[in-house]
Design a protein around this motif. Structure first.
Motif, PDB file in Angstrom:
ATOM      1  N   SER A 223       0.816  -1.220   0.000  1.00 19.91           N
ATOM      2  CA  SER A 223       0.000   0.000   0.000  1.00 19.91           C
ATOM      3  C   SER A 223       0.847   1.267   0.000  1.00 19.91           C
ATOM      4  O   SER A 223       0.312   2.363  -0.193  1.00 19.91           O
ATOM      5  CB  SER A 223      -0.926   0.018   1.230  1.00 19.91           C
ATOM      6  OG  SER A 223      -1.778  -1.101   1.229  1.00 19.91           O
ATOM      7  N   LEU A 224       2.148   1.128   0.232  1.00 17.89           N
ATOM      8  CA  LEU A 224       3.023   2.304   0.319  1.00 17.89           C
ATOM      9  C   LEU A 224       3.455   2.722  -1.083  1.00 17.89           C
ATOM     10  O   LEU A 224       4.619   2.587  -1.479  1.00 17.89           O
ATOM     11  CB  LEU A 224       4.231   1.985   1.203  1.00 17.89           C
ATOM     12  CG  LEU A 224       3.894   1.565   2.638  1.00 17.89           C
ATOM     13  CD1 LEU A 224       5.169   1.197   3.403  1.00 17.89           C
ATOM     14  CD2 LEU A 224       3.139   2.669   3.368  1.00 17.89           C
ATOM     15  N   ARG A 225       2.519   3.247  -1.847  1.00 10.72           N
ATOM     16  CA  ARG A 225       2.750   3.518  -3.262  1.00 10.72           C
ATOM     17  C   ARG A 225       3.718   4.663  -3.522  1.00 10.72           C
ATOM     18  O   ARG A 225       4.151   4.845  -4.664  1.00 10.72           O
ATOM     19  CB  ARG A 225       1.412   3.822  -3.951  1.00 10.72           C
ATOM     20  CG  ARG A 225       0.364   2.737  -3.788  1.00 10.72           C
ATOM     21  CD  ARG A 225       0.783   1.425  -4.422  1.00 10.72           C
ATOM     22  NE  ARG A 225      -0.185   0.359  -4.223  1.00 10.72           N
ATOM     23  CZ  ARG A 225      -1.257   0.157  -4.978  1.00 10.72           C
ATOM     24  NH1 ARG A 225      -1.488   0.961  -5.996  1.00 10.72           N
ATOM     25  NH2 ARG A 225      -2.080  -0.837  -4.720  1.00 10.72           N
ATOM     26  N   SER A 226       4.068   5.429  -2.476  1.00 10.84           N
ATOM     27  CA  SER A 226       5.019   6.536  -2.665  1.00 10.84           C
ATOM     28  C   SER A 226       6.457   6.128  -2.373  1.00 10.84           C
ATOM     29  O   SER A 226       7.372   6.950  -2.500  1.00 10.84           O
ATOM     30  CB  SER A 226       4.638   7.720  -1.766  1.00 10.84           C
ATOM     31  OG  SER A 226       3.365   8.230  -2.091  1.00 10.84           O
ATOM     32  N   LEU A 227       6.673   4.857  -1.978  1.00 11.81           N
ATOM     33  CA  LEU A 227       8.017   4.412  -1.601  1.00 11.81           C
ATOM     34  C   LEU A 227       8.979   4.494  -2.779  1.00 11.81           C
ATOM     35  O   LEU A 227       8.700   3.988  -3.865  1.00 11.81           O
ATOM     36  CB  LEU A 227       7.985   2.984  -1.083  1.00 11.81           C
ATOM     37  CG  LEU A 227       7.812   2.754   0.421  1.00 11.81           C
ATOM     38  CD1 LEU A 227       8.005   1.281   0.749  1.00 11.81           C
ATOM     39  CD2 LEU A 227       8.767   3.600   1.241  1.00 11.81           C
ATOM     40  N   VAL A 228      10.139   5.092  -2.512  1.00  8.79           N
ATOM     41  CA  VAL A 228      11.240   5.104  -3.463  1.00  8.79           C
ATOM     42  C   VAL A 228      12.348   4.167  -2.981  1.00  8.79           C
ATOM     43  O   VAL A 228      13.052   3.565  -3.784  1.00  8.79           O
ATOM     44  CB  VAL A 228      11.770   6.537  -3.656  1.00  8.79           C
ATOM     45  CG1 VAL A 228      13.023   6.560  -4.521  1.00  8.79           C
ATOM     46  CG2 VAL A 228      10.693   7.419  -4.280  1.00  8.79           C
ATOM     47  N   GLY A 229      12.501   4.028  -1.663  1.00  4.72           N
ATOM     48  CA  GLY A 229      13.527   3.156  -1.098  1.00  4.72           C
ATOM     49  C   GLY A 229      12.958   2.264  -0.016  1.00  4.72           C
ATOM     50  O   GLY A 229      12.263   2.749   0.884  1.00  4.72           O
ATOM     51  N   LEU A 230      13.237   0.951  -0.088  1.00  4.50           N
ATOM     52  CA  LEU A 230      12.803  -0.018   0.922  1.00  4.50           C
ATOM     53  C   LEU A 230      13.997  -0.892   1.269  1.00  4.50           C
ATOM     54  O   LEU A 230      14.526  -1.614   0.418  1.00  4.50           O
ATOM     55  CB  LEU A 230      11.653  -0.877   0.404  1.00  4.50           C
ATOM     56  CG  LEU A 230      11.165  -2.010   1.315  1.00  4.50           C
ATOM     57  CD1 LEU A 230      10.689  -1.465   2.658  1.00  4.50           C
ATOM     58  CD2 LEU A 230      10.057  -2.812   0.644  1.00  4.50           C
ATOM     59  N   ASP A 231      14.434  -0.826   2.534  1.00  3.96           N
ATOM     60  CA  ASP A 231      15.601  -1.588   2.987  1.00  3.96           C
ATOM     61  C   ASP A 231      15.225  -2.381   4.233  1.00  3.96           C
ATOM     62  O   ASP A 231      15.007  -1.811   5.304  1.00  3.96           O
ATOM     63  CB  ASP A 231      16.758  -0.643   3.290  1.00  3.96           C
ATOM     64  CG  ASP A 231      18.082  -1.381   3.500  1.00  3.96           C
ATOM     65  OD1 ASP A 231      18.057  -2.612   3.711  1.00  3.96           O
ATOM     66  OD2 ASP A 231      19.144  -0.733   3.457  1.00  3.96           O
ATOM     67  N   LEU A 232      15.137  -3.707   4.080  1.00  6.56           N
ATOM     68  CA  LEU A 232      14.838  -4.615   5.196  1.00  6.56           C
ATOM     69  C   LEU A 232      15.995  -5.578   5.422  1.00  6.56           C
ATOM     70  O   LEU A 232      15.817  -6.634   6.040  1.00  6.56           O
ATOM     71  CB  LEU A 232      13.550  -5.402   4.907  1.00  6.56           C
ATOM     72  CG  LEU A 232      12.301  -4.586   4.558  1.00  6.56           C
ATOM     73  CD1 LEU A 232      11.122  -5.518   4.264  1.00  6.56           C
ATOM     74  CD2 LEU A 232      11.938  -3.622   5.675  1.00  6.56           C
ATOM     75  N   SER A 233      17.169  -5.250   4.957  1.00  8.43           N
ATOM     76  CA  SER A 233      18.311  -6.163   4.975  1.00  8.43           C
ATOM     77  C   SER A 233      18.834  -6.393   6.392  1.00  8.43           C
ATOM     78  O   SER A 233      18.592  -5.622   7.311  1.00  8.43           O
ATOM     79  CB  SER A 233      19.429  -5.613   4.089  1.00  8.43           C
ATOM     80  OG  SER A 233      19.889  -4.357   4.577  1.00  8.43           O
ATOM     81  N   TYR A 234      19.571  -7.514   6.541  1.00  6.53           N
ATOM     82  CA  TYR A 234      20.243  -7.873   7.783  1.00  6.53           C
ATOM     83  C   TYR A 234      19.261  -7.961   8.955  1.00  6.53           C
ATOM     84  O   TYR A 234      19.402  -7.293   9.974  1.00  6.53           O
ATOM     85  CB  TYR A 234      21.403  -6.921   8.084  1.00  6.53           C
ATOM     86  CG  TYR A 234      22.560  -7.115   7.135  1.00  6.53           C
ATOM     87  CD1 TYR A 234      23.560  -8.031   7.405  1.00  6.53           C
ATOM     88  CD2 TYR A 234      22.607  -6.405   5.936  1.00  6.53           C
ATOM     89  CE1 TYR A 234      24.608  -8.232   6.510  1.00  6.53           C
ATOM     90  CE2 TYR A 234      23.640  -6.606   5.029  1.00  6.53           C
ATOM     91  CZ  TYR A 234      24.638  -7.519   5.324  1.00  6.53           C
ATOM     92  OH  TYR A 234      25.655  -7.718   4.432  1.00  6.53           O
ATOM     93  N   ASN A 235      18.247  -8.806   8.750  1.00  3.90           N
ATOM     94  CA  ASN A 235      17.326  -9.180   9.809  1.00  3.90           C
ATOM     95  C   ASN A 235      17.190 -10.700   9.785  1.00  3.90           C
ATOM     96  O   ASN A 235      18.087 -11.389   9.289  1.00  3.90           O
ATOM     97  CB  ASN A 235      15.976  -8.477   9.615  1.00  3.90           C
ATOM     98  CG  ASN A 235      16.001  -7.027  10.057  1.00  3.90           C
ATOM     99  OD1 ASN A 235      16.051  -6.728  11.249  1.00  3.90           O
ATOM    100  ND2 ASN A 235      15.979  -6.099   9.094  1.00  3.90           N
ATOM    101  N   ALA A 236      16.109 -11.236  10.300  1.00  2.94           N
ATOM    102  CA  ALA A 236      15.852 -12.680  10.263  1.00  2.94           C
ATOM    103  C   ALA A 236      14.451 -12.929   9.722  1.00  2.94           C
ATOM    104  O   ALA A 236      13.714 -13.777  10.227  1.00  2.94           O
ATOM    105  CB  ALA A 236      16.031 -13.284  11.654  1.00  2.94           C
ATOM    106  N   LEU A 237      14.077 -12.177   8.687  1.00  2.00           N
ATOM    107  CA  LEU A 237      12.753 -12.300   8.095  1.00  2.00           C
ATOM    108  C   LEU A 237      12.630 -13.633   7.356  1.00  2.00           C
ATOM    109  O   LEU A 237      13.590 -14.115   6.737  1.00  2.00           O
ATOM    110  CB  LEU A 237      12.494 -11.139   7.136  1.00  2.00           C
ATOM    111  CG  LEU A 237      12.560  -9.740   7.765  1.00  2.00           C
ATOM    112  CD1 LEU A 237      12.447  -8.665   6.693  1.00  2.00           C
ATOM    113  CD2 LEU A 237      11.462  -9.567   8.812  1.00  2.00           C
TER     114      LEU A 237
END
Length: 466
Positions: A223-237
């Motif tokens: 739903s975050l249609r305005s996102l230009v950058g998404l960083d979820l790195s270095y977790n345990a997803l």
């Protein structure tokens, strides 16, 4: 009182003087502006008492650089404001706190006992908050007050490099509906990503990297249609990437590397045609990649090392002519290096090491004039290396061909072949097979067969034959 003729004469004379000597009028006008500015400054010198007291409490909790109440009794006073503090004039003709910045000199340094100041959200006109390397000793959590006065004003919240910041990301963070940048990177946050973040529809950049977050990526993030950058790195997803990520049509950076994600790349990613940077390294992805890749025509960085893919290299990558970096090491790729890679004229880095690639190096790679890092080591490539002396000299030690026993360098090249981890054709040095092997030879056939049976654990058979 001057009679009308005299008054008219004086006005006319003044006008003529202004036209001929404009500095007279301009200086008068400037003087009036200066007096107005002084008057306005005097009006706005005093902050709202409640807001000022809140600011003092925040500063005393966070920093012991000075005695804030004594050294700067009027924090927003022009010419004497605190470091790390920005004030702006609001419609009520008063100066209000709009930005607070801690931890990065010359901004206030955080004391070792600092804990997260929930009262900072009581500053009604605050737009930006930065806490860098602030919460280092006393464990603290992101806590929100019962009344959040910044709910409609806060645009940027950055909590970065805080090793004592623990606990969950509160779902109430979704109340900051004006947030454009949310950075919670390099902390020790745990638990799941709250799906309520999807209500922050003004978000342009979301960075939750380098934490201990678990669970799946919420499908609501689509739903975050305005996102230009998404960083979820270095977790345990864990789990697969939701198809809804393909709805982020203006996304330019996507980094999901170093998690426990699995499954295929969603076909919906073909809609991410603004994507420039894609990093998926060190996960458990599998399956064919070519479905969505050819649509990513703006992609410049494709980083997908360390995944159990066990498939041929996708030749479709050669259609992404803007690519500058390809990193696909240690992922079980087999078959040949696609000749289409020679079309990537903007390529600067190609890392394909520690796979099971066979065949010869495409001669077209020699024409990639921008490449400065090429690693094809620890594969099963064969034949004469097709690079001329200019290519070899330009890359130097940034070229690694070691671990390919069937490769050799033409003896006419003046550079030392050992520098690249191989020998000269026609010699027998350093254990290398220095004459290029023919594809029809039995050992190569067995190796080709072993590539397809790699995941069944029969690679040792090939080694025995060799």
């Amino acid at each position: 009182m001057f009679p009308p003729p005299v008054l008219f004469f004086l006005l006319t004379l003044t006008l003529l003087l202004c036209l001929s000597l404009p500095f007279i009028c301009s200086s008068t006008h400037a003087s009036e502006n200066h007096h107005q500015a002084q008057h306005l400054q005097a009006m706005n010198m005093n902050m709202d008492p409640v807001e000022k007291e809140t600011l003092f409490r925040v500063m005393e909790n966070m920093s012991s650089d000075r005695k804030w109440r004594l050294s700067n009794p009027n924090p927003c006073k022009p010419g004497s404001s605190w470091p790390g503090l920005v004030c702006k004039l609001a419609p009520d003709n008063r100066l209000h706190v709009s930005r607070l910045d801690f931890g990065n000199p010359p901004n206030p340094v955080c004391k070792t006992t600092a804990t997260f100041p929930s009262q900072v959200f009581e500053l009604p006109f605050l737009q930006s908050i930065f806490f860098f390397n602030c919460f280092t000793h006393a464990k603290t959590t992101i806590s929100l007050p019962s009344i959040i006065r910044t709910a409609t004003s806060l645009q940027q919240l950055s909590l970065r490099s805080n090793p004592a910041l623990v606990g969950h990301i509160p779902s109430e963070i979704s109340l900051f509906r004006s947030l454009e940048i949310l950075t919670l990177s390099q902390n020790r946050l745990r638990g799941r990503i709250p799906p309520e973040i999807s209500r922050l529809t003004s978000l342009i950049h979301l960075d939750l990297s380098y934490n201990f977050l678990t669970g799946p990526i919420p499908k609501q993030l689509g739903s975050l249609r305005s996102l230009v950058g998404l960083d979820l790195s270095y977790n345990a997803l864990t789990g697969s990437i939701p198809e809804s990520v393909g709805q982020l049509g203006i996304l330019q950076k996507l980094d999901l590397s170093s998690n426990l994600l699995s499954g295929p790349i969603p076909n919906s990613w073909e809609n991410l045609n603004a994507l420039v940077f894609l990093a998926l390294s060190s996960n458990r992805f599998n399956g064919y990649l070519a479905g969505a890749l050819p649509k990513l025509q703006n992609l410049q960085y494709f980083i997908m090392d360390n995944n159990p893919l066990f498939m041929p290299l996708p030749s479709e990558l050669g259609k992404l002519v803007k690519l500058q970096e390809i990193r696909l090491a240690n992922s079980g790729y087999f078959g040949v290096v696609p000749a289409s890679f020679s079309q990537l004229l903007n390529l600067t880095t190609l890392s394909l090491e520690n796979n099971s690639l066979t065949g010869e190096i495409p001669t077209g790679l020699n024409s990639l004039s921008k490449i400065y890092h090429l690693n094809l080591s620890r594969n099963m490539l064969v034949g004469v290396v097709p690079f001329d002396s200019g290519f070899l000299k330009r890359l130097g030690r940034n070229l690694d061909l070691s671990g390919n026993t069937g490769l050799c360098l033409n003896g006419s090249e003046v550079l030392e072949s050992a520098k690249f981890g191989i020998g000269l054709c026609g010699n027998n040095r350093n254990g290398s097979v220095l004459q290029p092997m023919k594809r029809s030879e039995a050992p190569a056939l067995l190796c080709n067969l072993a590539n397809f049976m790699f995941s069944l654990g029969v690679w040792s058979m090939c080694q025995n034959y060799l």
